[in-house]
Design an enzyme around this catalytic site. Structure first.
Site, mmCIF file in Angstrom:
data_model
loop_
_atom_site.group_PDB
_atom_site.id
_atom_site.type_symbol
_atom_site.label_atom_id
_atom_site.label_comp_id
_atom_site.label_asym_id
_atom_site.label_seq_id
_atom_site.Cartn_x
_atom_site.Cartn_y
_atom_site.Cartn_z
ATOM 1 N N GLU A 1 -8.356 -0.223 4.065
ATOM 2 C CA GLU A 1 -6.985 -0.584 4.137
ATOM 3 C C GLU A 1 -6.438 -0.799 5.398
ATOM 4 O O GLU A 1 -5.652 -1.620 5.522
ATOM 5 C CB GLU A 1 -6.017 0.855 3.698
ATOM 6 C CG GLU A 1 -6.210 1.619 2.296
ATOM 7 C CD GLU A 1 -5.687 2.711 2.199
ATOM 8 O OE1 GLU A 1 -5.470 3.215 0.740
ATOM 9 O OE2 GLU A 1 -5.627 3.628 2.807
ATOM 10 N N GLY B 1 -6.338 9.546 -0.150
ATOM 11 C CA GLY B 1 -7.508 9.004 -1.079
ATOM 12 C C GLY B 1 -8.737 8.495 -0.471
ATOM 13 O O GLY B 1 -9.837 8.187 -1.466
ATOM 14 N N LYS C 1 7.173 11.599 1.327
ATOM 15 C CA LYS C 1 6.231 10.916 2.436
ATOM 16 C C LYS C 1 7.080 10.869 3.915
ATOM 17 O O LYS C 1 6.526 10.665 4.695
ATOM 18 C CB LYS C 1 5.593 9.860 1.988
ATOM 19 C CG LYS C 1 4.956 9.892 0.646
ATOM 20 C CD LYS C 1 3.621 10.692 0.534
ATOM 21 C CE LYS C 1 2.925 10.759 -0.765
ATOM 22 N NZ LYS C 1 2.494 9.426 -1.278
ATOM 23 N N ASP D 1 0.921 -1.376 0.040
ATOM 24 C CA ASP D 1 0.006 -0.086 0.027
ATOM 25 C C ASP D 1 0.995 1.277 -0.169
ATOM 26 O O ASP D 1 1.962 1.118 0.116
ATOM 27 C CB ASP D 1 -0.920 0.070 1.214
ATOM 28 C CG ASP D 1 -2.401 0.838 1.067
ATOM 29 O OD1 ASP D 1 -2.259 1.499 0.124
ATOM 30 O OD2 ASP D 1 -3.047 0.459 1.892
#
Ligand code: A5P
Length: 230
Positions: free
Chosen positions: A110, A104, A128, A88
């Site tokens: 998730e 998102g 990130k 992911d």
């Protein structure tokens, strides 16, 4: 022509392709959501075409549509599943491999899929990486539509909550719930914040993933780094 976006896309792709090395010879894969994981899903589809026996568990309707169009065999949404590894993306990660996710809007599915997996591998570009979660992005939170103004009020004790909009109407998750983006003071204790947010009735799930990631593959500055918890 090159631009910052193209570099970022190149880094997303490099990280995603590196994650292929983490796959078992065959098995069940958790398929994450977002622009980085899209590259991974394309790579899995290539492997399936070459005869590798993979099936996928999807973390969003968007991922289901993409993976299904590429011919990856998919399992249903009900579970239980025996997931070997989930791959992911993330919106932020820190040195302890705590994550902020949900940019998102797919955070709840998730988190369920990651929790059900033997391993979770995160793929992202170097933008990130943060020292503390909340540094660059608000924390995404899925809440019930019922009493959402009340829930927003309670969330206000932990930061500045903003209902996520899609045009003129509130954005809806795959579970038909609402999303809040909570701007927080960057935190060194995301587990405590996650617990506090979960104590608020109406909160379905938060985008804080503590103790989920086993490995973060991060690409930037010409290198691909594999980060494990320090
Ligand atoms: C989806 O809700 C998110 O948790 C994504 O995994 C996250 O936002 C990363 O997405 P990108 O790969 O598009 O940055």
């Amino acid at each position: 022509v090159t631009g910052p976006n193209e570099d970022q896309d190149e880094n997303k792709k490099r990280a995603a392709l590196e994650a292929v090395k983490e796959l078992p010879p065959s098995g069940v894969l958790g398929l994450g959501t977002g622009s980085t994981v899209r590259f991974f899903i394309e790579a899995v589809a290539d492997l399936v075409r070459q005869g590798r026996q993979f099936s996928g568990v999807c973390t969003s309707e968007a991922t289901r549509a993409h993976a299904s169009a590429l011919g990856i065999p998919l399992l249903g949404d009900d579970g239980p599943w025996d997931i070997d590894v989930t791959v992911d993306g993330a919106d932020e990660f820190d040195d302890a491999l705590s994550l902020s996710k949900g940019g998102g809007g797919a955070l709840t599915r998730e988190k369920i899929v990651s929790f059900a997996s033997k391993r979770t591998v995160i793929v992202c570009d170097a933008t990130k990486r943060v020292r503390l979660l909340g540094e660059k992005r608000p924390v995404a939170i899925e809440i019930l539509a019922f009493a959402h103004a009340t829930t927003l009020g309670h969330l206000g004790a932990h930061g500045q909550p903003k209902l996520r909009m899609r045009g003129a109407v509130p954005a809806r998750t795959d579970g038909n719930n609402l999303l809040v983006d909570l701007t927080i003071a960057p935190t060194s204790d995301p587990a405590a914040l996650d617990r506090a947010l979960h104590a608020i009735p109406g909160v379905v799930e938060t985008g804080l993933f503590v103790g989920h990631a086993d490995l973060v593959i991060v690409s930037g500055g010409g290198t691909v780094e594999r980060v494990v918890a320090s």
